[in-house]
Design a protein around this motif. Structure first.
Motif, PDB file in Angstrom:
ATOM      1  N   ASP A 220     -19.999  32.987 -36.573  1.00  0.00           N
ATOM      2  CA  ASP A 220     -20.084  33.726 -35.310  1.00  0.00           C
ATOM      3  C   ASP A 220     -19.928  32.816 -34.092  1.00  0.00           C
ATOM      4  OD1 ASP A 220     -20.501  36.040 -36.740  1.00  0.00           O
ATOM      5  OD2 ASP A 220     -22.686  36.020 -36.502  1.00  0.00           O
ATOM      6  N   VAL A 221     -20.390  31.576 -34.224  1.00  0.00           N
ATOM      7  CA  VAL A 221     -20.394  30.667 -33.070  1.00  0.00           C
ATOM      8  C   VAL A 221     -18.986  30.210 -32.677  1.00  0.00           C
ATOM      9  CG1 VAL A 221     -22.735  29.827 -33.469  1.00  0.00           C
ATOM     10  CG2 VAL A 221     -20.814  28.687 -34.601  1.00  0.00           C
ATOM     11  N   ASP A 222     -18.029  30.286 -33.617  1.00  0.00           N
ATOM     12  CA  ASP A 222     -16.671  29.831 -33.307  1.00  0.00           C
ATOM     13  C   ASP A 222     -15.652  30.654 -34.104  1.00  0.00           C
ATOM     14  OD1 ASP A 222     -14.535  28.470 -32.297  1.00  0.00           O
ATOM     15  OD2 ASP A 222     -14.925  26.590 -33.352  1.00  0.00           O
ATOM     16  N   PRO A 223     -15.505  31.936 -33.794  1.00  0.00           N
ATOM     17  CA  PRO A 223     -14.642  32.811 -34.585  1.00  0.00           C
ATOM     18  C   PRO A 223     -13.150  32.514 -34.440  1.00  0.00           C
ATOM     19  CG  PRO A 223     -15.444  33.975 -32.660  1.00  0.00           C
ATOM     20  CD  PRO A 223     -16.185  32.675 -32.707  1.00  0.00           C
ATOM     21  N   LEU A 224     -12.764  31.761 -33.404  1.00  0.00           N
ATOM     22  CA  LEU A 224     -11.349  31.444 -33.188  1.00  0.00           C
ATOM     23  C   LEU A 224     -10.994  30.043 -33.686  1.00  0.00           C
ATOM     24  CD1 LEU A 224     -10.844  32.952 -29.611  1.00  0.00           C
ATOM     25  CD2 LEU A 224     -10.420  34.028 -31.831  1.00  0.00           C
ATOM     26  N   LEU A 225     -11.843  29.497 -34.529  1.00  0.00           N
ATOM     27  CA  LEU A 225     -11.670  28.138 -35.045  1.00  0.00           C
ATOM     28  C   LEU A 225     -10.267  27.902 -35.600  1.00  0.00           C
ATOM     29  CD1 LEU A 225     -12.918  25.388 -36.044  1.00  0.00           C
ATOM     30  CD2 LEU A 225     -13.584  26.627 -38.123  1.00  0.00           C
ATOM     31  N   PHE A 226      -9.804  28.778 -36.464  1.00  0.00           N
ATOM     32  CA  PHE A 226      -8.503  28.589 -37.101  1.00  0.00           C
ATOM     33  C   PHE A 226      -7.360  28.797 -36.115  1.00  0.00           C
ATOM     34  CE2 PHE A 226     -11.233  29.162 -40.740  1.00  0.00           C
ATOM     35  CZ  PHE A 226     -10.709  28.282 -41.677  1.00  0.00           C
ATOM     36  N   TYR A 227      -7.508  29.759 -35.225  1.00  0.00           N
ATOM     37  CA  TYR A 227      -6.465  30.013 -34.228  1.00  0.00           C
ATOM     38  C   TYR A 227      -6.285  28.804 -33.311  1.00  0.00           C
ATOM     39  CZ  TYR A 227      -6.910  34.827 -35.798  1.00  0.00           C
ATOM     40  OH  TYR A 227      -6.938  35.965 -36.567  1.00  0.00           O
ATOM     41  N   ARG A 228      -7.384  28.171 -32.958  1.00  0.00           N
ATOM     42  CA  ARG A 228      -7.316  26.986 -32.098  1.00  0.00           C
ATOM     43  C   ARG A 228      -6.586  25.850 -32.812  1.00  0.00           C
ATOM     44  NH1 ARG A 228     -12.206  26.324 -31.717  1.00  0.00           N
ATOM     45  NH2 ARG A 228     -12.556  27.719 -29.941  1.00  0.00           N
ATOM     46  N   ALA A 229      -6.945  25.613 -34.073  1.00  0.00           N
ATOM     47  CA  ALA A 229      -6.312  24.524 -34.829  1.00  0.00           C
ATOM     48  C   ALA A 229      -4.823  24.787 -35.025  1.00  0.00           C
ATOM     49  CB  ALA A 229      -7.009  24.377 -36.190  1.00  0.00           C
ATOM     50  N   ILE A 230      -4.482  26.028 -35.353  1.00  0.00           N
ATOM     51  CA  ILE A 230      -3.078  26.355 -35.612  1.00  0.00           C
ATOM     52  C   ILE A 230      -2.250  26.311 -34.334  1.00  0.00           C
ATOM     53  CG2 ILE A 230      -1.515  28.199 -36.374  1.00  0.00           C
ATOM     54  CD1 ILE A 230      -3.820  29.047 -38.329  1.00  0.00           C
ATOM     55  N   SER A 231      -2.792  26.848 -33.239  1.00  0.00           N
ATOM     56  CA  SER A 231      -2.036  26.845 -31.982  1.00  0.00           C
ATOM     57  C   SER A 231      -1.836  25.416 -31.469  1.00  0.00           C
ATOM     58  CB  SER A 231      -2.737  27.712 -30.934  1.00  0.00           C
ATOM     59  OG  SER A 231      -4.035  27.226 -30.643  1.00  0.00           O
TER      60      SER A 231
END
Length: 285
Positions: A220-231
């Motif tokens: 919950d604390v970082d739901p965009l974790l994968f999107y950030r790494a991929i972008s």
């Protein structure tokens, strides 16, 4: 036991666990898998005998269905974008909204300005390989690659590529630790984990118990974790005029759009699925 008796027994065993329409669908799927009988053939010949060996297969399937195991895992296969795919506990079961993502990418190919911009494609977090293989089958001249953290998933993806006579290069990578990608791409696409822990209580038992957690859930604390790494990786690995496509959490489209803007992406477009939910994003540098 006659097929009609098998059908009634099957229905009675699952009554109260699943809706009647779903029970009927399960029986039709298993009948075609185990007996080679379509729904019409069963209706036309309800007195055909089911062997003891085949009846045992139905009983084993019943036990697994009572535990809410997905029918796709029980028969070991499913269909995606008109193609057959093997699936198991190491791979997500492909969803209709992911088919819509594939359709969106392919619709871009029809645009006059995009004729030469689909030569290289990377699918990140490929799972069963459904996105990469569907694109490879429909873009004959494209070089398609796909990665996943799970070697077990990649094994299934390779089998699916062979099953569908699709040319896809697969490799194992943890995208959260990757500092670079093999080459530059016209298209980078991903359906990464995006279900927050707070949303788990809304998930059905067959998903919670059986589908791979690492392919579904994020903190919950970082739901965009994968999107950030991929972008971040996409910024240095997209060719000029290249595009980034994501499947997304319907509740986080605004947050993701803000993230992509902060990473320098433009022309950010959020697309709804057939149910009117924000489920896809497209952008470019």
């Amino acid at each position: 036991m006659k097929i009609l008796e098998q059908k009634e027994h099957f229905k009675n065993q699952l009554s109260g666990i699943y809706p009647s329409e779903e029970i009927q669908s399960f029986f039709n799927i298993l009948s075609e898998k185990y007996l080679g009988f379509t729904r019409l053939q069963i209706a036309l010949d309800p007195k055909v005998e089911v062997t003891e060996k085949d009846s045992e297969k139905f009983e084993k399937a019943l036990l697994r269905l009572k535990k809410h195991e997905p029918i796709q895992y029980i028969i070991g296969e499913t269909e995606f974008y008109g193609l057959p795919f093997k699936v198991n506990k190491h791979t997500l079961i492909p969803r209709p909204e992911t088919e819509e993502l594939v359709e969106w990418i392919l619709s871009e190919k029809a645009l006059p300005t995009q004729i030469s911009n689909f030569n290289t494609i990377l699918d990140i977090g490929t799972g069963s390989g459904c996105i990469a293989i569907s694109l490879a089958k429909n873009l004959q001249n494209a070089e398609v690659a796909a990665l996943d953290i799970s070697e077990e998933a990649l094994q299934i993806a390779r089998e699916n590529a062979k099953l569908n006579s699709a040319e896809v290069t697969f490799f194992q990578t943890d995208i959260l630790k990757a500092e670079t990608l093999p080459t530059q791409y016209n298209i980078i696409v991903s359906n990464p984990p995006y279900v927050r822990e707070l949303e788990m209580e809304k998930m059905q038992q067959n998903v919670l118990k059986y589908e791979p957690n690492t392919a579904l859930y994020v903190k919950d604390v970082d739901p965009l974790l994968f999107y950030r790494a991929i972008s971040t990786l996409a910024k240095s690995h997209l060719k000029p005029d290249g595009k980034l496509f994501f499947e997304i959490n319907e509740y986080l489209s605004e947050e993701l759009s803000a993230l992509l803007t902060s990473e320098g992406f433009r022309n950010i477009e959020v697309k709804k699925d057939i149910f009117g939910k924000d489920r896809m994003v497209k952008c470019n540098l």
